[in-house]
Design a protein around this motif. Structure first.
Motif, PDB file in Angstrom:
ATOM      1  N   HIS A  15      -3.442 -16.760  44.319  1.00  0.00           N
ATOM      2  CA  HIS A  15      -3.954 -18.083  44.321  1.00  0.00           C
ATOM      3  C   HIS A  15      -5.248 -17.894  43.546  1.00  0.00           C
ATOM      4  CE1 HIS A  15      -4.607 -22.282  44.333  1.00  0.00           C
ATOM      5  NE2 HIS A  15      -5.724 -22.150  44.986  1.00  0.00           N
ATOM      6  N   GLN A  16      -6.183 -16.951  43.843  1.00  0.00           N
ATOM      7  CA  GLN A  16      -7.497 -16.723  43.098  1.00  0.00           C
ATOM      8  C   GLN A  16      -7.090 -16.132  41.814  1.00  0.00           C
ATOM      9  OE1 GLN A  16      -9.973 -18.044  44.903  1.00  0.00           O
ATOM     10  NE2 GLN A  16      -8.290 -18.351  46.792  1.00  0.00           N
ATOM     11  N   SER A  17      -6.459 -15.236  41.580  1.00  0.00           N
ATOM     12  CA  SER A  17      -5.759 -14.681  40.365  1.00  0.00           C
ATOM     13  C   SER A  17      -5.434 -15.598  39.313  1.00  0.00           C
ATOM     14  CB  SER A  17      -4.866 -13.248  40.839  1.00  0.00           C
ATOM     15  OG  SER A  17      -5.600 -12.577  41.671  1.00  0.00           O
ATOM     16  N   ARG A  68     -10.032 -22.166  46.712  1.00  0.00           N
ATOM     17  CA  ARG A  68     -10.471 -21.461  45.883  1.00  0.00           C
ATOM     18  C   ARG A  68     -11.904 -20.960  45.984  1.00  0.00           C
ATOM     19  NH1 ARG A  68      -9.760 -23.249  39.491  1.00  0.00           N
ATOM     20  NH2 ARG A  68      -7.613 -23.262  40.176  1.00  0.00           N
ATOM     21  N   THR A  72     -14.170 -16.900  42.641  1.00  0.00           N
ATOM     22  CA  THR A  72     -13.090 -17.030  41.756  1.00  0.00           C
ATOM     23  C   THR A  72     -13.618 -18.126  40.608  1.00  0.00           C
ATOM     24  OG1 THR A  72     -11.370 -16.935  43.245  1.00  0.00           O
ATOM     25  CG2 THR A  72     -10.698 -18.144  41.300  1.00  0.00           C
ATOM     26  N   GLU A  73     -14.534 -19.153  41.281  1.00  0.00           N
ATOM     27  CA  GLU A  73     -15.203 -20.259  40.103  1.00  0.00           C
ATOM     28  C   GLU A  73     -15.878 -19.415  39.433  1.00  0.00           C
ATOM     29  OE1 GLU A  73     -14.089 -22.958  39.687  1.00  0.00           O
ATOM     30  OE2 GLU A  73     -12.695 -23.233  41.772  1.00  0.00           O
ATOM     31  N   ILE A 169     -14.685 -11.733  44.966  1.00  0.00           N
ATOM     32  CA  ILE A 169     -13.535 -12.587  45.580  1.00  0.00           C
ATOM     33  C   ILE A 169     -12.887 -12.148  46.919  1.00  0.00           C
ATOM     34  CG2 ILE A 169     -11.069 -13.034  44.938  1.00  0.00           C
ATOM     35  CD1 ILE A 169     -11.778 -13.425  42.068  1.00  0.00           C
ATOM     36  N   LEU A 173     -12.879 -14.131  50.170  1.00  0.00           N
ATOM     37  CA  LEU A 173     -11.687 -14.353  51.131  1.00  0.00           C
ATOM     38  C   LEU A 173     -12.023 -13.847  52.449  1.00  0.00           C
ATOM     39  CD1 LEU A 173      -9.059 -13.411  48.245  1.00  0.00           C
ATOM     40  CD2 LEU A 173      -9.488 -15.651  49.512  1.00  0.00           C
TER      41      LEU A 173
END
Length: 179
Positions: A15-17, A68, A72-73, A169, A173
């Motif tokens: 989902h982050q990727s 997110r 990631t942002e 990231i 997480l």
């Protein structure tokens, strides 16, 4: 990789990727014809479609993530700043795709072994018959790019940022208790 995670952790990472690859592929499309990056661009490396399909497969199986993390942002913002900057994009492209080619098959094998996941792993599959030969050709094309010394420095700086952001990231997480 060690089996200490979970399928939900894998899905959170995928989902982050997705937004990272969407931003990278979009930025690369903007400079696709620029000779400073064109020789290394190859649609067989693109991961956005595979990631979206994998996330859908996992969602159907009851594994989804809507979080997110800040890194990631930050990574997406970094890639958006690189739009129109082939030298910086070369650094990000190298880190993402050669890393995927180098580790993808191993990661896929370990995920299958540790978590029994058979579907939703197309992110780790490439339509490249001989990855080592391909990676050698990629590196040769990379070395031949017509970059100035200043642009080469920008490429290296971008590659370092890509490594750092990718690492962050994982840390985000983990801090969120997701991985």
């Amino acid at each position: 990789m060690s089996g200490e995670g979970s399928v939900d952790g894998l899905v959170a990472l995928l989902h982050q990727s997705l937004p990272v690859y969407q931003a990278l592929e979009s930025a690369c499309d903007e400079v696709r014809d620029d000779p400073r990056i064109a020789p290394i661009l190859d649609s067989r490396l693109d991961r956005t479609v595979a990631l979206a399909a994998d996330l859908e497969t996992h969602a159907v199986a009851g594994h989804a993530c809507d979080v997110r993390v800040p890194a990631t942002e930050a990574y997406v913002a970094e890639l958006e700043r690189c739009v129109g900057d082939p030298a910086a994009l070369v650094g990000h492209h190298y880190v993402r795709y050669l890393g995927d080619l180098s580790g993808g098959q191993i990661i896929k094998t370990m995920v299958r072994r540790h978590y029994g996941v058979e579907d939703g792993l197309s992110f780790y599959e490439f339509e490249i018959p001989k990855p080592k030969v391909y990676k050698d050709g990629y590196r040769a094309a990379l070395n031949a790019l017509p970059l100035t010394d200043t642009e080469r420095e920008a490429t290296l700086a971008a590659a370092t940022r890509a490594f750092d952001l990718n690492h962050q990231i994982f840390l985000d997480l983990e801090a969120a208790g997701i991985c």
